[in-house]
Design an enzyme around this catalytic site. Sequence first.
Site, mmCIF file in Angstrom:
data_model
loop_
_atom_site.group_PDB
_atom_site.id
_atom_site.type_symbol
_atom_site.label_atom_id
_atom_site.label_comp_id
_atom_site.label_asym_id
_atom_site.label_seq_id
_atom_site.Cartn_x
_atom_site.Cartn_y
_atom_site.Cartn_z
ATOM 1 N N LEU A 61 55.167 53.667 14.416
ATOM 2 C CA LEU A 61 55.092 53.542 12.963
ATOM 3 C C LEU A 61 56.310 52.874 12.325
ATOM 4 C CD1 LEU A 61 53.662 57.076 12.014
ATOM 5 C CD2 LEU A 61 52.405 54.936 12.363
ATOM 6 N N TYR A 62 57.463 52.900 13.009
ATOM 7 C CA TYR A 62 58.702 52.419 12.387
ATOM 8 C C TYR A 62 59.450 51.466 13.320
ATOM 9 C CZ TYR A 62 57.360 56.482 9.672
ATOM 10 O OH TYR A 62 56.642 57.386 8.931
ATOM 11 N N HIS A 63 60.353 50.687 12.744
ATOM 12 C CA HIS A 63 61.088 49.673 13.507
ATOM 13 C C HIS A 63 62.376 50.193 14.129
ATOM 14 C CE1 HIS A 63 58.529 47.247 10.798
ATOM 15 N NE2 HIS A 63 58.408 46.512 11.886
ATOM 16 N N ASN A 94 59.950 57.191 16.013
ATOM 17 C CA ASN A 94 58.544 56.880 16.206
ATOM 18 C C ASN A 94 58.378 55.363 16.215
ATOM 19 O OD1 ASN A 94 55.782 56.370 15.844
ATOM 20 N ND2 ASN A 94 55.493 58.296 14.741
ATOM 21 N N LYS A 122 61.180 59.927 7.289
ATOM 22 C CA LYS A 122 59.739 59.746 7.184
ATOM 23 C C LYS A 122 58.999 60.822 7.970
ATOM 24 C CE LYS A 122 60.236 55.930 4.911
ATOM 25 N NZ LYS A 122 59.921 54.596 5.031
#
Length: 193
Positions: free
Chosen positions: A129-131, A126, A139
Amino acid sequence: MYLYSILFSGPAYWGLMNPQWNMCSRGRRQSPVNVEPDKLLFDPYLRHIHIDKQKVSGMLHNTGQSLVFRVDKDTKQHVNISGGPLAYRYQFEEIYIHYGMENQQGSEHHIQGYSFTAEIQFYGFNKDLYHNMSEALHKSQGIVAISLMVQVGDTPNGELRLITTVFNKVTYKDTNSYATTSSILELYLNYKF
């Protein structure tokens, strides 16, 4: 432990073998899955899945259990997966290829109890939302997976062939080979029903 492994093997028993894997025994939303078509519900509002058309290249790695294609980390143009039931954009990162040996079915998942010759699994994280994949892995809504069941037939898939031509270079565990570019969208579309 060896005798225990022989008596109780497979994903249904992983939670009993190691307390850290307890969700394998208690969880209800993890692999392997047996899709039962007569129990599926039709969603008239479900959109098509969108996959960007960029070509990618990367490394094919033999894990000893499956082959994994990982996108080059230096890739400037990323492939995004969105639409369908997804509320976020997911950045494509890897393909897992599960296959059988000599007339054995090799798919991880089943449809109505039937195992296919092979299964191709696309994974992405994602990116809204995430790196990266590591951060998103554990998550909520962090990872997306799309599985394609493969049956041997007469019509070749040119995009899949770009990856399979290097299979002979990764016949042993922990071997790697650079794989030529492949359009994930074309690979996906050629297997759509």
